[in-house]
Design an enzyme around this catalytic site. Sequence first.
Site, mmCIF file in Angstrom:
data_model
loop_
_atom_site.group_PDB
_atom_site.id
_atom_site.type_symbol
_atom_site.label_atom_id
_atom_site.label_comp_id
_atom_site.label_asym_id
_atom_site.label_seq_id
_atom_site.Cartn_x
_atom_site.Cartn_y
_atom_site.Cartn_z
ATOM 1 N N GLN A 164 2.730 -12.623 -3.889
ATOM 2 C CA GLN A 164 2.062 -13.358 -4.967
ATOM 3 C C GLN A 164 2.955 -14.472 -5.505
ATOM 4 O OE1 GLN A 164 -0.030 -10.500 -7.238
ATOM 5 N NE2 GLN A 164 -0.717 -11.910 -8.790
ATOM 6 N N SER A 197 6.409 -7.488 -1.151
ATOM 7 C CA SER A 197 5.366 -6.907 -2.001
ATOM 8 C C SER A 197 4.007 -6.975 -1.295
ATOM 9 C CB SER A 197 5.358 -7.617 -3.359
ATOM 10 O OG SER A 197 4.516 -6.960 -4.268
ATOM 11 N N LEU A 198 3.077 -7.770 -1.826
ATOM 12 C CA LEU A 198 1.772 -7.962 -1.192
ATOM 13 C C LEU A 198 1.913 -8.301 0.299
ATOM 14 C CD1 LEU A 198 -1.289 -8.922 -1.035
ATOM 15 C CD2 LEU A 198 -0.425 -11.130 -1.803
ATOM 16 N N ARG A 222 -6.182 -3.194 -4.058
ATOM 17 C CA ARG A 222 -4.870 -3.235 -4.717
ATOM 18 C C ARG A 222 -4.883 -4.241 -5.868
ATOM 19 N NH1 ARG A 222 0.105 -6.341 -4.066
ATOM 20 N NH2 ARG A 222 1.968 -5.019 -4.026
ATOM 21 N N HIS A 233 5.607 -3.260 -9.833
ATOM 22 C CA HIS A 233 6.730 -2.471 -9.286
ATOM 23 C C HIS A 233 7.522 -1.757 -10.390
ATOM 24 C CE1 HIS A 233 5.805 -4.125 -5.403
ATOM 25 N NE2 HIS A 233 5.796 -5.320 -5.945
ATOM 26 N N GLN A 283 5.162 1.859 -2.952
ATOM 27 C CA GLN A 283 5.568 0.474 -3.236
ATOM 28 C C GLN A 283 5.136 -0.033 -4.609
ATOM 29 O OE1 GLN A 283 3.620 -3.022 -2.660
ATOM 30 N NE2 GLN A 283 4.705 -3.626 -0.802
#
Length: 293
Positions: free
Chosen positions: A9, A88-89, A113, A195, A244
């Site tokens: 992101q 991440s993503l 998500r 996170h 995650q």
Amino acid sequence: MNAYIFPGQGAQFVGMGLDLYENHSVAQELFERANDILGFSITDIMFEGSADDLKQTKVTQPAIFLHSVILGKVMGEQFRPDMVAGHSLGEFSALVANGTLDFEDGLKLVSKRALAMQKACELQPSTMAAVLGLEDAVVEKICAETEGIVVPANYNCPGQLVISGEVEAVNAACEKLKEAGARRALVLPVGGAFHSPLMQPAREELAEAIENTKFNTPTCPIYQNVTTTAVSNPEEIKKNLISQLTAPVKWTQSVQNMVQDGAKKFVEVGPGKVLQGLVKKIAVSAETESATV
């Protein structure tokens, strides 16, 4: 060995993916399938929407995923990773790239998500802050000593760590970090504490969807954010992907392990060049480039 890396992101830009759509029939077909799967025209927002339109979480995450995955598909035979990782993503894009997930399942999980994270953000005021110029251990210690929920969230590169948590706790930690000598401790314009433990409701929602999705044996290992080491077992990949959401993104450690395991070139697949910049700070001698068609 070639490591293919996938952004998260923040990498989105107005007009993203339009060149792929206009010039490649496989891209056009996948973008149209994405519109059907999502139930709204994400292509309209990606190609013609404003920066604010693209900032909506339900749009941003699928948009970055689509740009990365479709670029990889368009590359065809040129697309040959020996190992993959995503920030991440970006981990979801990486899992489509190495065949663990198919396109449709990957997109459905990313959309779920994004919506789950949005809901979690609305439950409690929370934020993130970028900390520059301090050792990781110092940041970890200050977070642990600060009242409330504030944790290290993204280990981006040496001297650059993002913290995440409750608004008051993040602000308090930022003050202490500046006193400890941080070059900067800057609250970021994000909607929530990604996170961190505050993402637990989203984690539970996503866990169910991941458990019910078919994960294949990958064509090459993925270095996951949670473990930082090469993973090829589908069940282990699932477990790490669920963890995650509430665990830190250990990007520095992942890149170090990829280099140790033979990565010489890092190819960033998707919008922007942020990850190439981070790789250069983690592994100075590594070659970096953007994926092109």
